[in-house]
Design an enzyme around this catalytic site. Sequence first.
Site, PDB file in Angstrom:
ATOM      1  CG  ASP A  41      -1.875   0.939   1.332  1.00 26.97           C
ATOM      2  OD1 ASP A  41      -2.091   1.468   0.355  1.00 26.97           O
ATOM      3  OD2 ASP A  41      -2.643   0.943   2.387  1.00 26.97           O
TER       4      ASP A  41
ATOM      5  CG  ASP B 287      -0.210   5.391  -2.503  1.00 27.51           C
ATOM      6  OD1 ASP B 287      -0.851   4.624  -3.419  1.00 27.51           O
ATOM      7  OD2 ASP B 287      -1.168   6.070  -1.854  1.00 27.51           O
TER       8      ASP B 287
END
Length: 363
Positions: free
Chosen positions: A248, A252
Amino acid sequence: MSSTIAVLAGDGIGPEIIAEAIKVIDCLRSDFGFEVELKPAAVGGAGYDQAGDPLPEATLEICKACDAILFGAIGGLEYDGLERELRPEKGLLRLRSSLSLFANLRPALLYPQLADASSLKNELVAGLDIMIVRELTGGIYFGQPRGIRVTESGEREGFNTLVYAEHEIERIARSAFDIAMLRNQKLCSVDKANVLEVSELWRELVTRIGKDYPEVELSHMYVDNAAMQLVRAPKQFDVIVTTNMFGDILSDTAAMLTGSIGMLPSASLDINGKGMYEPIHGSAPDIAGRGLANPLATILSLAMMLRYSLQRPDLAELIDTAVGNVLNQGFRTADIADGGHSVSTSEMGDAVVAALSTLKQLS
Ligand code: NAD
């Protein structure tokens, strides 16, 4: 053989960007003999409006029956007051878990034409092409027990559980090795094996699965170092595989190396390679309905679908080339125009279709 694609446009800019992907599909049909049937269905706020549920039963059935799912985006201010179970985001999470989409593929690819949009110096990112494979349905986001409890001393404490079963590690490792085989046969597994027992098991099993892929060069890296290396020398990576939470965060970070959120596609796959394909961005209510959305992340998600679920890498390649060509020709939506001249959402879609038709004439 004809394929079936569930088309879930969703909310905000979702219908606008999906309309452009459909133009591309229509072009593949007419110019390249692609046989496909599209099955539109409501999801998110649109699902709630239509059936009182962000993931209507009929939508889930269509998704289960199709070969792949093309997803726009969900969410909108008007739904934020609903109880949690009825909010658009819940529909997306339920869809991912109902279909066991455990392997999340997030490419971070920098188009040379957009190098100035990156947060890093040009020489560090020129030619960047990384694929992050994130485990999506396990790990600390799902582990039990979890909660906030009151201790004997009367103080509250929050707790979550980081747990991975062998089969969960093995299947994500296999997905990552398979993807590495389709690329440059280089895989880096990211963990925290110096501190976490879960990571110790992760590293052991990834290494064992690696024996089945002797062509793939496997390396291991601690997550803190991986975060540093991604912003220091990102081109050292090709495919990265990691857990849900590490992925996650790292995906990003990698996304920002490439500039605009409007350029980044993603895929979430099940054990059989069936998948859902969507841009990484949300429904962008601030620009919805104004022709400002960049449709390229959605069009590139379609290319990923052709490559990973529909076994048409030839068509995927054509779309990737067409997108590169429209950028070369100077077409920019506002998010990547850097204040210069920009085209609308539909003009960008038309440009990709025109570039595809040119490729057809050249073939
Ligand atoms: P967002 O990704 O929708 O927007 C962030 C910023 O990026 C905005 O300024 C937006 O205008 C811009 N942007 C996003 N996509 C763009 C595109 N294709 N072209 C040009 N600019 C683009 O994130 P947010 O504003 O935090 O969330 C808005 C809504 O989207 C919320 O309801 C949120 O829950 C939802 N959301 C949905 C998904 C999904 O559907 N997978 C993902 C993230 C957020």
